[in-house]
Design a protein around this motif. Structure first.
Motif, mmCIF file in Angstrom:
data_model
loop_
_atom_site.group_PDB
_atom_site.id
_atom_site.type_symbol
_atom_site.label_atom_id
_atom_site.label_comp_id
_atom_site.label_asym_id
_atom_site.label_seq_id
_atom_site.Cartn_x
_atom_site.Cartn_y
_atom_site.Cartn_z
ATOM 1 N N VAL A 47 0.811 -1.218 0.000
ATOM 2 C CA VAL A 47 0.000 0.000 0.000
ATOM 3 C C VAL A 47 0.845 1.270 0.000
ATOM 4 C CG1 VAL A 47 -1.964 -1.098 1.126
ATOM 5 C CG2 VAL A 47 -0.164 -0.082 2.525
ATOM 6 N N ASP A 48 2.110 1.177 0.390
ATOM 7 C CA ASP A 48 2.968 2.363 0.428
ATOM 8 C C ASP A 48 3.144 2.992 -0.947
ATOM 9 O OD1 ASP A 48 3.258 2.001 3.114
ATOM 10 O OD2 ASP A 48 5.259 1.106 3.002
ATOM 11 N N ASN A 49 3.162 2.159 -1.985
ATOM 12 C CA ASN A 49 3.404 2.658 -3.344
ATOM 13 C C ASN A 49 2.180 2.561 -4.241
ATOM 14 O OD1 ASN A 49 6.246 0.733 -2.772
ATOM 15 N ND2 ASN A 49 6.343 2.980 -2.807
ATOM 16 N N LEU A 50 1.089 2.119 -3.695
ATOM 17 C CA LEU A 50 -0.091 1.816 -4.483
ATOM 18 C C LEU A 50 -0.583 3.011 -5.304
ATOM 19 C CD1 LEU A 50 -2.093 -0.584 -4.856
ATOM 20 C CD2 LEU A 50 -3.554 0.588 -3.227
ATOM 21 N N MET A 51 -0.862 4.124 -4.646
ATOM 22 C CA MET A 51 -1.411 5.286 -5.325
ATOM 23 C C MET A 51 -0.408 5.921 -6.277
ATOM 24 S SD MET A 51 -4.579 5.910 -4.868
ATOM 25 C CE MET A 51 -4.681 7.621 -5.415
ATOM 26 N N ALA A 102 3.979 14.469 -4.728
ATOM 27 C CA ALA A 102 3.232 13.209 -4.610
ATOM 28 C C ALA A 102 4.144 12.039 -4.267
ATOM 29 C CB ALA A 102 2.490 12.921 -5.915
ATOM 30 N N SER A 103 5.366 12.048 -4.813
ATOM 31 C CA SER A 103 6.296 10.937 -4.566
ATOM 32 C C SER A 103 6.725 10.858 -3.110
ATOM 33 C CB SER A 103 7.527 11.076 -5.468
ATOM 34 O OG SER A 103 8.300 12.219 -5.119
ATOM 35 N N HIS A 104 6.515 11.937 -2.345
ATOM 36 C CA HIS A 104 6.897 11.966 -0.933
ATOM 37 C C HIS A 104 5.679 11.946 0.005
ATOM 38 C CE1 HIS A 104 10.520 13.484 -2.953
ATOM 39 N NE2 HIS A 104 11.185 13.006 -1.917
ATOM 40 N N VAL A 105 4.492 11.761 -0.572
ATOM 41 C CA VAL A 105 3.269 11.760 0.233
ATOM 42 C C VAL A 105 2.754 10.336 0.390
ATOM 43 C CG1 VAL A 105 0.856 12.547 0.329
ATOM 44 C CG2 VAL A 105 2.651 14.102 -0.471
ATOM 45 N N ASN A 106 2.248 10.017 1.559
ATOM 46 C CA ASN A 106 1.694 8.699 1.851
ATOM 47 C C ASN A 106 0.529 8.380 0.911
ATOM 48 O OD1 ASN A 106 -0.361 6.892 3.385
ATOM 49 N ND2 ASN A 106 1.564 6.576 4.465
ATOM 50 N N SER A 107 0.438 7.120 0.476
ATOM 51 C CA SER A 107 -0.616 6.703 -0.453
ATOM 52 C C SER A 107 -2.010 6.983 0.086
ATOM 53 C CB SER A 107 -0.486 5.198 -0.753
ATOM 54 O OG SER A 107 0.364 4.976 -1.854
ATOM 55 N N ILE A 112 -7.170 9.921 -0.312
ATOM 56 C CA ILE A 112 -8.179 10.811 0.267
ATOM 57 C C ILE A 112 -8.353 12.051 -0.611
ATOM 58 C CG2 ILE A 112 -8.700 12.335 2.210
ATOM 59 C CD1 ILE A 112 -7.346 10.249 4.017
ATOM 60 N N LEU A 113 -7.236 12.617 -1.066
ATOM 61 C CA LEU A 113 -7.298 13.780 -1.957
ATOM 62 C C LEU A 113 -8.028 13.429 -3.239
ATOM 63 C CD1 LEU A 113 -6.439 16.662 -2.768
ATOM 64 C CD2 LEU A 113 -4.293 15.683 -3.616
ATOM 65 N N PHE A 114 -7.707 12.274 -3.810
ATOM 66 C CA PHE A 114 -8.349 11.815 -5.042
ATOM 67 C C PHE A 114 -9.853 11.659 -4.831
ATOM 68 C CE2 PHE A 114 -10.019 8.395 -7.675
ATOM 69 C CZ PHE A 114 -9.587 8.751 -8.933
ATOM 70 N N SER A 115 -10.237 11.040 -3.724
ATOM 71 C CA SER A 115 -11.650 10.808 -3.435
ATOM 72 C C SER A 115 -12.405 12.124 -3.255
ATOM 73 C CB SER A 115 -11.800 9.948 -2.176
ATOM 74 O OG SER A 115 -11.260 8.664 -2.384
ATOM 75 N N CYS A 116 -11.791 13.071 -2.567
ATOM 76 C CA CYS A 116 -12.434 14.375 -2.348
ATOM 77 C C CYS A 116 -12.640 15.102 -3.669
ATOM 78 C CB CYS A 116 -11.588 15.232 -1.400
ATOM 79 S SG CYS A 116 -11.594 14.674 0.310
ATOM 80 N N SER A 154 -4.102 18.421 -11.497
ATOM 81 C CA SER A 154 -4.260 17.355 -12.479
ATOM 82 C C SER A 154 -3.305 16.197 -12.208
ATOM 83 C CB SER A 154 -4.025 17.895 -13.896
ATOM 84 O OG SER A 154 -4.953 18.912 -14.212
ATOM 85 N N ALA A 155 -2.059 16.511 -11.875
ATOM 86 C CA ALA A 155 -1.071 15.471 -11.609
ATOM 87 C C ALA A 155 -1.379 14.706 -10.332
ATOM 88 C CB ALA A 155 0.325 16.090 -11.510
ATOM 89 N N LEU A 156 -1.949 15.385 -9.349
ATOM 90 C CA LEU A 156 -2.232 14.751 -8.057
ATOM 91 C C LEU A 156 -3.465 13.857 -8.090
ATOM 92 C CD1 LEU A 156 -1.488 17.732 -5.639
ATOM 93 C CD2 LEU A 156 -0.161 15.622 -5.857
ATOM 94 N N VAL A 157 -4.399 14.134 -9.006
ATOM 95 C CA VAL A 157 -5.630 13.337 -9.051
ATOM 96 C C VAL A 157 -5.840 12.663 -10.403
ATOM 97 C CG1 VAL A 157 -6.770 14.692 -7.279
ATOM 98 C CG2 VAL A 157 -7.030 15.370 -9.665
ATOM 99 N N SER A 158 -4.842 12.721 -11.276
ATOM 100 C CA SER A 158 -4.855 12.045 -12.568
ATOM 101 C C SER A 158 -6.023 12.448 -13.459
ATOM 102 C CB SER A 158 -4.869 10.520 -12.371
ATOM 103 O OG SER A 158 -4.749 9.846 -13.614
#
Length: 277
Positions: A47-51, A102-107, A112-116, A154-158
Motif C-alpha cells: 500500500v505504500d506505493n499503491l497510489m 506526490a512521490s513523498h506523500v503517503n498513499s 483521500i485527496l483523489f476521493s475528495c 491534475s497530476a495529483l488526481v490524474s
C-alpha cells in the motif's frame, strides 16, 4: 510474462474508459485510478506505493486519449494556440512540481485527496448547471499562475485538466467550443509532463511489495511509478473506443448517464480509500 486474463482485463478497461471519455467528455482517471489500485493490491503491491503507481500509470494512459482529442479539435479549428503556448509553461511547472510532492506523500493521503476531488467533480456533474459570472479579461500572468495550479491538481488526481481549464477559459470570455478545444490541447502537456514526473521521481524509489510471488510481473515492467503493460493495452482500446463514445452521445441520454457515472465515481473513490485504511 503477462497472462492472457490480465491482458484481456486491460483491453476491456481501456474500451470502457475510452467509450466513457467520448460519451461524457470526462477524463479516464476517475475509473483508471481505482481500477488500477484494485489490480495492484491483487498483484501483491504494498500500500505504500499503491497510489503512486496508479496515478503515474493512469497519467501515461491519458497521453493517447489527449492526443486523439487534440487532433480532433484542431481539425475543427477550435484550439486557441496563443492561450496554449502561455498556459503550457505554467502547466509544465505545476505538473512536475506536483509529481515531486506526490512521490513523498503517503498513499492514503493521496487516495483521500483523489476521493475528495472526485466527489466534488461528481456533485458538479449531477447539478450540471452553468454559473453565470461577469466575463473577465485574460492576461499572461494570470494564465501562468492559474495553469500552474491546474497542472498541479491534475497530476495529483490524474485528470487531463478539462474540468478546471474549460470553466476558467469560459469565465475569461473564451467561446465555449474554443474553450473545450483549447483545454484538450492543454491536456497533452499535462499528461506528458505528469508521466515524466512520475517516471523520474519514482526512478530510485524503494517500491514495497506485500507478496513478491504474485508481484514479480509488476516489478519487472514498472519503471519509476509507471506500469507499462497497463499503459500499452489500455491505450490501444481507449484510442479506438473514444470516437465510438462520441458518436453514441448523439443517441443516448447523456444527462442521465452523467448522473449515473457521477454516482459511480463516488462509490469507486470511497472503496479505493477504504482499501488503504
Amino acid at each position: 510474462m503477462l497472462d492472457v486474463v490480465t491482458i484481456i482485463m486491460f483491453l476491456a478497461l481501456g474500451s470502457i474508459v475510452g467509450f466513457l471519455a467520448g460519451l461524457l467528455g470526462v477524463g479516464g482517471g476517475g475509473i483508471l485510478v481505482p481500477a488500477l489500485s484494485y489490480f495492484l493490491i491483487w498483484s501483491g503491491v504494498g500500500v505504500d506505493n499503491l497510489m503512486h503507481i496508479a496515478l503515474g500509470t493512469s497519467m501515461a494512459c491519458i497521453i493517447v486519449t489527449s492526443f486523439s482529442s487534440l487532433r480532433a479539435h484542431q481539425q475543427k479549428g477550435a484550439v486557441v494556440w496563443e492561450i496554449v503556448k502561455v498556459m503550457s509553461f505554467g502547466i509544465v511547472l505545476g505538473t512536475f512540481a506536483a509529481t515531486y510532492v506526490a512521490s513523498h506523500v503517503n498513499s492514503l493521503y493521496l487516495a483521500i485527496l483523489f476521493s475528495c476531488f472526485m466527489f466534488w467533480t461528481a456533485i458538479r456533474m449531477m447539478k450540471n448547471k452553468a454559473h453565470l459570472e461577469k466575463p473577465r479579461t485574460l492576461d499572461k500572468a494570470n494564465m501562468f499562475y492559474t495553469a500552474s495550479g491546474i497542472g498541479a491538481v491534475s497530476a495529483l488526481v490524474s485528470i487531463g485538466g478539462g474540468s478546471l481549464t474549460v470553466p476558467y477559459l469560459i469565465k475569461h470570455s473564451v467561446d465555449v467550443k474554443k474553450a473545450i478545444g483549447t483545454s484538450a490541447a492543454i491536456g497533452l502537456p499535462i499528461s506528458v509532463t505528469a508521466t515524466l514526473g512520475y517516471l523520474i521521481n519514482g526512478w530510485n524509489a524503494d517500491l514495497a511489495y506485500a507478496d513478491l510471488t504474485h508481484a514479480y510481473s509488476i516489478m519487472a515492467y514498472t519503471i519509476g511509478f509507471v506500469y507499462w503493460p497497463a499503459v500499452i493495452f489500455i491505450s490501444i482500446t481507449s484510442f479506438f473506443f473514444a470516437p465510438l463514445g462520441a458518436k453514441a452521445a448523439h443517441y443516448l441520454p447523456v444527462g442521465v448517464l452523467k448522473k449515473t457515472f457521477a454516482a459511480l465515481l463516488i462509490l469507486l473513490s470511497i472503496k479505493m480509500t477504504l482499501l488503504l485504511l
